[in-house]
Scaffold this motif. Structure first.
Motif, PDB file in Angstrom:
ATOM      1  N   LYS A   9       0.833  -1.215   0.000  1.00  0.00           N
ATOM      2  CA  LYS A   9       0.000   0.000   0.000  1.00  0.00           C
ATOM      3  C   LYS A   9       0.857   1.251   0.000  1.00  0.00           C
ATOM      4  O   LYS A   9       0.474   2.285  -0.572  1.00  0.00           O
ATOM      5  CB  LYS A   9      -0.916   0.007   1.224  1.00  0.00           C
ATOM      6  CG  LYS A   9      -2.128  -0.897   1.116  1.00  0.00           C
ATOM      7  CD  LYS A   9      -2.992  -0.788   2.365  1.00  0.00           C
ATOM      8  CE  LYS A   9      -4.187  -1.723   2.294  1.00  0.00           C
ATOM      9  NZ  LYS A   9      -5.011  -1.644   3.535  1.00  0.00           N
ATOM     10  N   ALA A  10       2.020   1.177   0.643  1.00  0.00           N
ATOM     11  CA  ALA A  10       2.916   2.335   0.689  1.00  0.00           C
ATOM     12  C   ALA A  10       3.401   2.727  -0.704  1.00  0.00           C
ATOM     13  O   ALA A  10       3.792   3.875  -0.931  1.00  0.00           O
ATOM     14  CB  ALA A  10       4.102   2.045   1.602  1.00  0.00           C
ATOM     15  N   TYR A  11       3.365   1.764  -1.635  1.00  0.00           N
ATOM     16  CA  TYR A  11       3.774   2.032  -3.019  1.00  0.00           C
ATOM     17  C   TYR A  11       2.569   2.316  -3.920  1.00  0.00           C
ATOM     18  O   TYR A  11       2.746   2.561  -5.121  1.00  0.00           O
ATOM     19  CB  TYR A  11       4.545   0.831  -3.580  1.00  0.00           C
ATOM     20  CG  TYR A  11       5.871   0.599  -2.918  1.00  0.00           C
ATOM     21  CD1 TYR A  11       7.013   1.261  -3.358  1.00  0.00           C
ATOM     22  CD2 TYR A  11       6.004  -0.291  -1.856  1.00  0.00           C
ATOM     23  CE1 TYR A  11       8.249   1.044  -2.764  1.00  0.00           C
ATOM     24  CE2 TYR A  11       7.229  -0.506  -1.244  1.00  0.00           C
ATOM     25  CZ  TYR A  11       8.343   0.165  -1.700  1.00  0.00           C
ATOM     26  OH  TYR A  11       9.564  -0.036  -1.101  1.00  0.00           O
ATOM     27  N   GLY A  12       1.389   2.220  -3.365  1.00  0.00           N
ATOM     28  CA  GLY A  12       0.195   2.390  -4.184  1.00  0.00           C
ATOM     29  C   GLY A  12      -0.065   1.203  -5.084  1.00  0.00           C
ATOM     30  O   GLY A  12      -0.736   1.323  -6.104  1.00  0.00           O
ATOM     31  N   HIS A  14      -1.834  -2.368  -5.639  1.00  0.00           N
ATOM     32  CA  HIS A  14      -2.952  -3.194  -5.175  1.00  0.00           C
ATOM     33  C   HIS A  14      -2.788  -4.582  -5.798  1.00  0.00           C
ATOM     34  O   HIS A  14      -3.098  -4.787  -6.975  1.00  0.00           O
ATOM     35  CB  HIS A  14      -4.283  -2.568  -5.578  1.00  0.00           C
ATOM     36  CG  HIS A  14      -4.449  -1.162  -5.058  1.00  0.00           C
ATOM     37  ND1 HIS A  14      -4.750  -0.897  -3.750  1.00  0.00           N
ATOM     38  CD2 HIS A  14      -4.302   0.036  -5.683  1.00  0.00           C
ATOM     39  CE1 HIS A  14      -4.827   0.407  -3.572  1.00  0.00           C
ATOM     40  NE2 HIS A  14      -4.548   1.002  -4.720  1.00  0.00           N
ATOM     41  N   ASP A  30      -0.102  -6.915 -10.109  1.00  0.00           N
ATOM     42  CA  ASP A  30      -1.332  -6.145  -9.905  1.00  0.00           C
ATOM     43  C   ASP A  30      -2.266  -6.252 -11.104  1.00  0.00           C
ATOM     44  O   ASP A  30      -3.224  -5.491 -11.238  1.00  0.00           O
ATOM     45  CB  ASP A  30      -1.016  -4.675  -9.611  1.00  0.00           C
ATOM     46  CG  ASP A  30      -0.314  -3.975 -10.781  1.00  0.00           C
ATOM     47  OD1 ASP A  30      -0.113  -4.621 -11.833  1.00  0.00           O
ATOM     48  OD2 ASP A  30       0.019  -2.785 -10.625  1.00  0.00           O
ATOM     49  N   TYR A  69      11.628   1.099  -6.736  1.00  0.00           N
ATOM     50  CA  TYR A  69      10.510   2.037  -6.819  1.00  0.00           C
ATOM     51  C   TYR A  69      10.478   2.928  -5.569  1.00  0.00           C
ATOM     52  O   TYR A  69      10.869   2.498  -4.478  1.00  0.00           O
ATOM     53  CB  TYR A  69       9.187   1.286  -6.928  1.00  0.00           C
ATOM     54  CG  TYR A  69       8.977   0.606  -8.258  1.00  0.00           C
ATOM     55  CD1 TYR A  69       8.690   1.344  -9.399  1.00  0.00           C
ATOM     56  CD2 TYR A  69       9.057  -0.788  -8.367  1.00  0.00           C
ATOM     57  CE1 TYR A  69       8.492   0.720 -10.623  1.00  0.00           C
ATOM     58  CE2 TYR A  69       8.857  -1.420  -9.582  1.00  0.00           C
ATOM     59  CZ  TYR A  69       8.580  -0.658 -10.717  1.00  0.00           C
ATOM     60  OH  TYR A  69       8.381  -1.285 -11.927  1.00  0.00           O
ATOM     61  N   THR A  71       8.264   4.962  -2.753  1.00  0.00           N
ATOM     62  CA  THR A  71       6.946   4.904  -2.122  1.00  0.00           C
ATOM     63  C   THR A  71       6.188   6.188  -2.453  1.00  0.00           C
ATOM     64  O   THR A  71       6.726   7.123  -3.044  1.00  0.00           O
ATOM     65  CB  THR A  71       7.068   4.783  -0.591  1.00  0.00           C
ATOM     66  OG1 THR A  71       7.625   6.007  -0.071  1.00  0.00           O
ATOM     67  CG2 THR A  71       7.966   3.610  -0.211  1.00  0.00           C
ATOM     68  N   ARG A  72       4.946   6.252  -2.041  1.00  0.00           N
ATOM     69  CA  ARG A  72       4.152   7.463  -2.292  1.00  0.00           C
ATOM     70  C   ARG A  72       4.708   8.659  -1.530  1.00  0.00           C
ATOM     71  O   ARG A  72       4.434   9.802  -1.872  1.00  0.00           O
ATOM     72  CB  ARG A  72       2.688   7.212  -1.903  1.00  0.00           C
ATOM     73  CG  ARG A  72       1.974   6.277  -2.862  1.00  0.00           C
ATOM     74  CD  ARG A  72       0.507   6.101  -2.509  1.00  0.00           C
ATOM     75  NE  ARG A  72       0.354   5.404  -1.221  1.00  0.00           N
ATOM     76  CZ  ARG A  72      -0.828   5.057  -0.729  1.00  0.00           C
ATOM     77  NH1 ARG A  72      -1.953   5.355  -1.373  1.00  0.00           N
ATOM     78  NH2 ARG A  72      -0.898   4.416   0.424  1.00  0.00           N
ATOM     79  N   GLN A  73       5.536   8.399  -0.503  1.00  0.00           N
ATOM     80  CA  GLN A  73       6.201   9.470   0.231  1.00  0.00           C
ATOM     81  C   GLN A  73       7.634   9.693  -0.265  1.00  0.00           C
ATOM     82  O   GLN A  73       8.437  10.356   0.381  1.00  0.00           O
ATOM     83  CB  GLN A  73       6.236   9.143   1.735  1.00  0.00           C
ATOM     84  CG  GLN A  73       4.897   9.296   2.444  1.00  0.00           C
ATOM     85  CD  GLN A  73       3.934   8.171   2.101  1.00  0.00           C
ATOM     86  OE1 GLN A  73       4.355   7.005   1.965  1.00  0.00           O
ATOM     87  NE2 GLN A  73       2.659   8.486   1.953  1.00  0.00           N
ATOM     88  N   SER A  74       7.932   9.110  -1.438  1.00  0.00           N
ATOM     89  CA  SER A  74       9.244   9.264  -2.090  1.00  0.00           C
ATOM     90  C   SER A  74      10.394   8.647  -1.287  1.00  0.00           C
ATOM     91  O   SER A  74      11.524   9.141  -1.318  1.00  0.00           O
ATOM     92  CB  SER A  74       9.540  10.744  -2.373  1.00  0.00           C
ATOM     93  OG  SER A  74       8.586  11.276  -3.272  1.00  0.00           O
ATOM     94  N   HIS A  75      10.117   7.564  -0.590  1.00  0.00           N
ATOM     95  CA  HIS A  75      11.162   6.827   0.110  1.00  0.00           C
ATOM     96  C   HIS A  75      11.577   5.616  -0.725  1.00  0.00           C
ATOM     97  O   HIS A  75      10.790   5.085  -1.513  1.00  0.00           O
ATOM     98  CB  HIS A  75      10.688   6.356   1.485  1.00  0.00           C
ATOM     99  CG  HIS A  75      10.324   7.474   2.410  1.00  0.00           C
ATOM    100  ND1 HIS A  75      11.155   8.549   2.633  1.00  0.00           N
ATOM    101  CD2 HIS A  75       9.217   7.692   3.174  1.00  0.00           C
ATOM    102  CE1 HIS A  75      10.593   9.381   3.493  1.00  0.00           C
ATOM    103  NE2 HIS A  75       9.403   8.888   3.838  1.00  0.00           N
TER     104      HIS A  75
END
Length: 337
Positions: A9-12, A14, A30, A69, A71-75
Motif C-alpha cells: 500500500k505504501a507504493y500504491g 494493489h 497487480d 521504486y 513509495t508514495r512518500q518518495s522513500h
C-alpha cells in the motif's frame, strides 16, 4: 504481524497475486505489472550505504543497477517491525549460454567500477605493513600444512579427507610460491605509487545476483560499499568455481570483458592475483577438521575441501595466465633459476 499487502500500500500497489518465491522474496502482480518485493537484511547501520547506491545510479545513469521504486512518500524502502522492504521491477531471467552470462556479468560490474571509480587517499606504509604481515602468516601456514601432510602420511589408513589434502599438496606448494612472489611484487609497485582507487562495490557478487533480459541487471546491493574493485572481482571469480572449473581461455575472455571497461594497473593485477591465491580458507578447513572432525560427515568435509581447492586452483591458473607489465608473470621458481 507484518502483511505484504500493507507494505505494498505504501507504493500504491494493489496486488492481484502474491507468490512467495523464497524466504525473503515475493513476486507480486497487480494485473498490469509484475514486481519483486524484497524483505531485506538491511539494518540501521547499513541502510544509508544502500541508499547511496541508488543515488549514484541515478546521478551517473547506471542502468546496470536494477532500480527500486519510490513509495508514495518518495522513500526508497518501507520499514515494518524493524525490517526494511523494497520494491523493484520483476526481471524475467532469459539466460543466454553460460559463457555469455559470465562475460555479460564481468562487463556489467566492470562498467559500475569504472564509472564510480575515484582516487582515495591511502597510508602506503600501513598497507605495505599489512601485506608484509600477511606474507609472514602465509609462511607460517605453509609450515603448518607441511606438518599436517607429514601427520596424515604417518597414518596407516588415511581418511578420504586426509588423502585429499596429501593429493592436493603439490599444487599448494606452487600456490604458496606464487603468492609470496606476487605479494613481493605488489609491495614493490605500491612503494612507487601515490594514488589508490576505490569504486562502488557490490560486496556479494555471484551469478545469482545478475539478471539478463535485453540487458544485464545487477540486484541485491545490500552489502554495497566503496572498496578496491579487485575485491569485488575476486568474489565473482571465486563464485564461479562452485559449479564449474574455468578453463584458461575462459579466464582470459572473462578478464578481457572486465578490462574493457575498467583496465587494471600492474599493481592491481598483482592484488587480484593475491586475492585469488589466498589459501586461508583451505588451511582453516584443515584446522577445523583436526580440532573437531565429528562436526561434519566425511562426505561434507571432502566437499568443503574440494570447493576450497577449486578456488585456489583458479588463482593459480590466473597467475599463470595474467600478463604483468613489470615482467613478473614468471613464477617464483623460474625467477630463481
Amino acid at each position: 504481524m507484518v502483511t505484504i499487502k500493507n507494505i505494498l500500500k505504501a507504493y500504491g500497489v494493489h496486488p492481484y497475486r502474491i507468490e512467495q518465491v523464497s524466504q525473503r522474496l515475493y513476486k507480486v502482480s497487480d494485473g498490469h505489472h509484475v514486481y519483486a518485493l524484497k524483505h531485506s537484511r538491511l539494518t540501521e547501520n547499513t541502510v544509508a550505504a544502500w541508499e547511496h547506491v541508488y543515488h549514484q545510479a541515478y546521478a551517473l545513469q547506471l542502468s546496470t543497477i536494477l532500480p527500486v521504486y519510490l513509495t508514495r512518500q518518495s522513500h526508497l524502502y518501507v520499514t515494518a517491525e524493524d525490517s526494511y522492504y523494497y520494491l523493484t521491477p520483476w526481471i524475467p531471467d532469459h539466460q543466454p549460454s553460460y559463457e555469455q552470462v559470465i562475460r555479460d556479468a564481468c562487463e556489467a560490474i566492470g562498467e559500475v567500477h569504472a564509472r564510480t571509480r575515484r582516487v582515495i587517499s591511502i597510508d602506503t606504509a600501513s598497507i605495505i605493513s599489512h601485506f608484509s604481515d600477511y606474507q609472514r602468516k602465509n609462511a607460517e601456514s605453509y609450515h603448518a600444512l607441511l606438518k599436517y601432510v607429514d601427520r596424515f602420511e604417518r597414518n596407516r589408513y588415511m581418511s578420504p579427507f586426509e588423502l585429499q589434502v596429501c593429493t592436493h599438496f603439490h599444487v599448494l606448494v606452487k600456490v604458496f610460491a606464487e603468492l609470496d612472489h606476487h605479494i613481493g611484487r605488489f609491495i614493490d609497485e605500491l612503494e612507487s605509487e601515490h594514488e589508490w582507487y576505490g569504486s562502488l562495490c557490490h560486496g556479494h557478487l555471484a551469478l545469482s545476483h545478475f539478471r539478463h533480459h535485453r540487458q544485464t541487471y545487477l540486484l541485491n546491493w545490500e552489502q554495497a560499499a566503496y572498496d578496491h574493485p579487485v575485491v569485488d572481482l575476486s568474489r565473482l571469480l571465486h563464485s564461479l568455481t562452485r559449479h564449474y572449473d574455468q578453463q584458461p581461455t575462459q579466464l582470459s575472455d572473462l578478464f578481457s570483458a572486465y578490462n574493457r571497461y575498467n583496465p587494471l594497473k600492474t599493481s592491481e593485477r598483482h592484488l587480484l592475483t593475491i586475492y585469488l591465491l589466498d589459501p586461508s580458507h583451505y588451511i582453516a578447513l584443515i584446522d577445523q577438521y583436526i580440532t573437531n572432525h565429528n562436526q561434519q560427515t566425511m562426505i561434507k568435509w571432502t566437499q568443503l575441501l574440494e570447493a576450497a581447492f577449486r578456488r585456489i586452483k583458479l588463482g593459480l591458473e590466473w597467475a599463470e595466465l595474467a600478463e604483468f607489465t613489470d615482467d613478473s608473470s614468471k613464477s617464483a621458481d623460474e625467477s630463481e633459476t
